[in-house]
Design an enzyme around this catalytic site. Structure first.
Site, PDB file in Angstrom:
ATOM      1  N   ASP A 196       0.741  -1.130  -0.021  1.00 36.64           N
ATOM      2  CA  ASP A 196       0.045   0.043  -0.051  1.00 36.64           C
ATOM      3  C   ASP A 196       0.793   1.322   0.089  1.00 36.64           C
ATOM      4  OD1 ASP A 196      -2.353   1.836   0.711  1.00 36.64           O
ATOM      5  OD2 ASP A 196      -3.365   0.040   1.006  1.00 36.64           O
ATOM      6  N   HIS A 208      -3.649   6.089   3.378  1.00 39.04           N
ATOM      7  CA  HIS A 208      -4.457   4.827   2.821  1.00 39.04           C
ATOM      8  C   HIS A 208      -3.830   3.391   3.457  1.00 39.04           C
ATOM      9  CE1 HIS A 208      -5.901   1.802  -0.263  1.00 39.04           C
ATOM     10  NE2 HIS A 208      -6.874   2.703  -0.336  1.00 39.04           N
ATOM     11  N   SER A 241     -11.168  -0.583  -0.636  1.00 37.76           N
ATOM     12  CA  SER A 241      -9.899  -0.806  -0.096  1.00 37.76           C
ATOM     13  C   SER A 241      -9.995  -1.013   1.369  1.00 37.76           C
ATOM     14  CB  SER A 241      -9.424   0.549  -0.230  1.00 37.76           C
ATOM     15  OG  SER A 241      -8.637   0.748  -1.463  1.00 37.76           O
TER      16      SER A 241
END
Length: 998
Positions: A188, A283, A610
């Site tokens: 990520d 994220h 996600s």
């Protein structure tokens, strides 16, 4: 009729070629295409750039021998790959040597070798070199190094029944044991190591003891950890910008970054990130903390306390592989294929047990995409891969990461964080809110344009775009702002800047309402309440109060599939593999983030698939801690066959498997599945062979529908088909099958399976035969095995057809014949004809930039007697450009189906055997002809019914044989040649072929 964003979607469609051939390059540099373009003579040419070259030899993780002098390196069942063994090192040297040899053949130089999960290398190549390599023996693929994008993404751990005295964690020994001995690898945007979710004790240098066998420790510069499966994880903490090796600890045991591709393309002045494992966006921290963050972390966001949050597998360890990067203003943000491959390769080499991959594309990746092949090797090495399905819903066929060896996850809702808008007239409307600590009190309620600055447009002020609101007018008011252009959190920032005390964020059409972390008290409303509140504010003199919680008396069922969650079917599998596999919480998930890019907050609410994928990654970690010898596909099967229902907005079960797959994960049931559908290398390779991919392994091809998935899918079933499956007993006993698929005859053989011992495997078949199910329409149901106190449920999705025939054929002339080939699923079925219809031409006009509600509309009320409808449009000026937008009305809501046209001066939309209801098209143009204010056109609407038009003659009258192609001829006479005519050849179960003439 309102169709928000219609022109934007049309423009995207018109520019689709540009989207698929644009490679992100440094600002100011040329942007080479990422794929083949049309060269002279129509042959493909490739732009120079960075490419990933995949070779046929097996990587270390799957090499089973065969090269003289080099022993097999594939681990035995239940073990992880040993990358540091002598055999592995020798084989890796062999692969690297071949990389250099292949590159040298075309005069190229290897930039990076991949050998653990994928046998490949990256290199900068010219067009000629790409073409030559593409034809070189032993080269599987040469693909551009593309930028891949991180998906935009009340307590999910409580909703999933992980917490509490009767929860899964307690059954596994508590949060200190749930996931213990397992490492979750997160590919990520990196990690924010200071977050409380990643806190841990310093890594010592003493090896673990029998009392604490899974304690990680430092050995030189490496982190070493003995795992639950008996293997060893070996990682490291890579220093870099604002990141030192001592930031790793007993929770965050390894952190590395991979950016050769991205850093070479994006200059320092265009970056907004750290050249280190540190998270420059948030994220990666969010996904990592969701999967395996520490338990019971107290969280306050924007002054509102949300209690505690926990990762799904709180005792699991986290290894970070940063491969996604943040560019300034969002430009160039993402990760290149080469960097992602390097991250996956390293994760496999390090020995992670689970990989979370919350990355995707707007287009579905082929099963032979390098990233998907790397995941095949990872799965082959015993690593469970959880991947986000995508955020391009609710349109069909929008999924990514659909390979059978990957667990593809859709996003669903949990109980919402709610807020209520209480209007001055006493009406109450509940929406989503995470930013109201206490009631705001009553304040004037206004729409954005009522308080705009001089010079701002009403449209911009309605969206509360930055700089559009006047502080002198806005101070002390609650502002209604439309969702749409601009980031949602930027709208509350603008309201705060202008002195507003609250925000009502409204959807103009049915969309998800999201719990963003706003800087003023905010309630996000969906339609129809959103439009009611907007109208009340527009009337003037109104007031409102924003209060926490839902005080409206109305509640929303959950879990539901998020509107944004991508849907199947999978185009890569042609509908023969059901995707997504399952659903998990992905809406308004609270987890750790990077404070600099999240308004200084350490935690924030994100939404997206996600966020759903790390829930499943965490569940897999829980599973592998308890059953470390289980294969990834056995774990996947257990998750799928114990899943529960997903609901619709009415509270009924969602019956579309392309929305929810097997359903919502149920951790309370997953550890006791009864039976599992397992699969491995031979299954995956056989699936690929059956899909037309030459794997070079000699593995026999299997029909993709026969791949041993915990679901059944047939993308095109002609008459009847028999599907094979095998199940392995976890709990022995006598299991009985029940199967039901509406409109199909379904038979399971044998219908009783008797397992006398755990580990026994038995095979069964499911025969599906079309009965009353309409042709070319998906019908779905369930296969359930019950026994030994267990229920093992698998979803079924089938698209049956009575005849394989073209959907449309054409002919010309006043008289003539159109012939086509058909194949019937049953001999003797009738073939009938209807039409021909030639409706008059109707003049019309549409200006470029017309409001959605003002687009010319041509609806048709379809009845049971309607056989086909065809709309034909043509501009008067040959230089004109026109499109049609096909739609249907479902439960009073307009559902856009597709854009039809290529931007030329004519377009035609056809529907065969449409279901009763209202169908129609809208006329739209992006540009008017030169010198014109509008685009003039003629429209023709041909409606073929059971009694309309002149006779269309068809032969033969019945299908002569089953499963054998035969010719069908449709003839006509006496038709006008200056306009189109339409007929219909009908087969049973609403199958048929439209005949377009002239």
């Amino acid at each position: 009729m309102n169709h928000p964003n219609l022109r934007r979607r049309a423009a995207l469609l018109a520019g689709a070629v540009l989207i698929t051939t644009a490679l992100v390059a440094p600002p100011g540099s040329a942007q080479p295409p990422i794929g083949p373009t049309a060269g002279s003579m129509g042959l493909p040419t490739f732009a120079p750039g960075r490419y990933v070259v995949t070779l046929a030899d097996k990587p270390v993780a799957t090499y089973q021998g065969g090269v003289t002098g080099l022993k097999a390196t594939k681990p035995t069942a239940g073990r992880k790959v040993e990358v540091n063994s002598t055999d592995a090192k020798r084989y890796r040297t062999f692969l690297s040597g071949k990389h250099a040899q292949v590159a040298a053949k075309v005069g190229a130089t290897v930039s990076h070798d991949y050998s653990t999960a994928l046998n490949a290398f990256t290199a900068s190549l010219t067009s000629k070199q790409v073409n030559e390599l593409s034809k070189t023996a032993g080269v599987v693929s040469v693909v551009p190094d593309q930028l891949r994008v991180a998906l935009d993404d009340r307590k999910s751990t409580d909703f999933l029944k992980l917490s509490g005295k009767t929860g899964v964690w307690n059954a596994l020994g508590g949060t200190a044991s749930a996931g213990k001995g397992v490492v979750v690898g997160v590919v990520d945007t990196g990690i924010w190591p200071e977050s409380a979710s990643f806190a841990g004790s310093a890594l010592g240098t003493k090896p673990p003891t029998a009392a604490d066998p899974y304690r990680p420790y430092r050995s030189g510069s490496e982190t070493v950890m003995q795992k639950a499966d008996g293997d060893t994880f070996t990682g490291s903490c890579e220093a870099g910008e604002q990141f030192t090796a001592d930031l790793c600890n007993s929770k965050l045991i390894s952190a590395k970054y991979f950016g050769d591709g991205w850093l070479s393309f994006v200059p320092p002045e265009a970056r907004a990130d750290y050249v280190s494992p540190r998270d420059g966006e948030g994220h990666g921290s969010h996904t990592a903390s969701t999967a395996a963050g520490n338990p019971s972390v107290d969280v306050t966001v924007g002054g509102v306390n949300f209690g505690t949050v926990s990762g799904v597998a709180p005792a699991a360890k986290i290894a970070v592989y940063k491969a996604l990067w943040e560019g300034k203003d969002g430009q160039n943000s993402g990760g290149f294929t080469s960097d992602i491959l390097a991250a996956i390769d390293q994760a496999v080499a390090d020995g992670v047990d689970v990989i979370n991959y919350s990355v995707g594309s707007i287009f579905e990746s082929a099963h032979t995409d390098p990233v998907q092949l790397a995941f095949l090797s990872a799965a082959s090495a015993g690593i469970f891969v959880s991947a986000a399905g995508g955020n391009s819903g609710p349109d069909a066929a929008t999924l990514d990461n659909t390979s059978p060896w990957v667990t593809t996850v859709g996003a669903s809702t949990v109980a919402p964080y709610a807020g209520t808008v209480v209007l001055g007239n006493g009406q109450k409307y509940a929406g989503i809110s995470t930013s109201i600590g206490v009631p705001t009190g009553s304040h004037p309620l206004v729409n954005g344009p009522a308080v705009k600055v001089s010079g701002a447009s009403d449209a911009d002020a309605l969206g509360c775009l930055p700089g559009t609101l006047d502080p002198a007018k806005t101070a002390g008011k609650i502002v209604v702002c439309e969702r749409g252009v601009g980031a949602r959190v930027d709208k509350s920032a603008e309201v705060k800047r202008a002195g507003g005390v609250g925000l009502v964020l409204i959807n103009l059409f049915d969309q998800d309402a999201l719990g963003d972390s706003h800087v003023v008290p905010t309630v996000h409303l969906n339609v129809p309440a959103a439009l009611t509140v907007k109208g009340y504010a527009a009337a003037g003199g109104g007031t409102a109060e924003l209060v926490p919680g839902n005080t409206s008396g109305l509640s929303e069922p959950y879990p539901q599939m998020a509107d944004f969650s991508s849907r199947g079917p999978s185009t890569s599998s042609h509908g023969d593999l059901l995707k997504p596999d399952l659903a998990a919480p992905g809406v308004n998930v609270l987890a750790a983030v990077a404070p600099p890019t999240n308004a200084g907050q350490s935690y924030a609410f994100y939404s997206g698939t996600s966020m759903a994928a790390p829930h499943v990654a965490g569940l897999a970690a829980l599973y592998l801690a308890k059953h470390p010898d289980w294969s990834p596909m056995a774990v996947k099967s257990a998750l799928m066959t114990t899943a529960g229902d997903v609901l619709t907005s009415t509270g009924a079960a969602d019956n579309n498997p392309f929305d929810r797959g097997a359903g919502e994960v149920q951790p309370s049931k997953m550890l006791d599945p009864g039976l599992v559908y397992d699969s491995g290398d031979a299954d995956w390779l056989g699936y690929l062979e059956g899909s037309g991919v030459d794997t070079g392994t000699g593995v026999p091809a299997i029909d993709p529908s026969d791949y041993n998935a915990p679901s059944i899918a047939v993308g095109q079933l002609l008459g009847t088909q028999t599907i094979t499956r095998r199940v392995t007993a976890v709990t022995p006993g006598l299991y009985r099958a029940t199967v039901s698929v509406p409109g199909m005859k379904a038979v399971v053989t044998p219908s009783i399976l008797n397992f006398t011992a755990a580990g026994q495997t038995k095979t069964f078949k499911v025969t599906l035969t079309q009965d009353t199910a309409p042709s070319a329409e998906t019908t779905s149901g369930w296969l359930t095995w019950q026994g030994a106190g267990k229920m093992v449920r698998s979803p079924i999705a089938v698209v049956p057809t009575s005849v394989l025939a073209p959907t449309e054929v054409s002919g010309s002339g006043a008289s003539g014949t159109a012939s086509f080939e058909a194949t019937a699923g049953k001999a003797g079925i009738p073939i009938r004809s209807y039409g021909v219809v030639s409706a008059p031409l109707v003049a019309g006009a549409v200006p470029a930039g017309a409001a959605d509600a003002d687009l010319p509309n041509y609806p048709v009320t379809v009845t049971a007697q309607t056989k086909a409808v065809q709309w034909n449009i043509k501009t008067v000026d040959p230089a004109g450009s026109i499109w049609l937008v096909l739609y249907k009305v479902v439960n009073g809501q307009t559902q856009l189906l597709s854009f039809v046209g290529d931007g030329s001066n004519q377009a035609s939309a056809t529907i065969a055997a449409p279901a009763p209801g209202v169908w129609g098209v809208l006329a739209i143009t992006l540009t008017n002809p030169p010198g014109a204010d509008t685009t003039q056109y003629t429209m023709q609407t041909n409606v073929v019914t059971s009694s309309s038009g002149r006779a269309l003659q068809v032969s033969p009258p019945v299908a002569p044989a089953a499963f054998k192609p035969f010719q069908v001829s449709a003839s006509w006479s006496g038709l006008p040649t200056d306009q189109r005519s339409t007929g219909f050849v009908e087969f049973p179960n609403r199958a048929g072929t439209v005949v377009t003439i002239n």
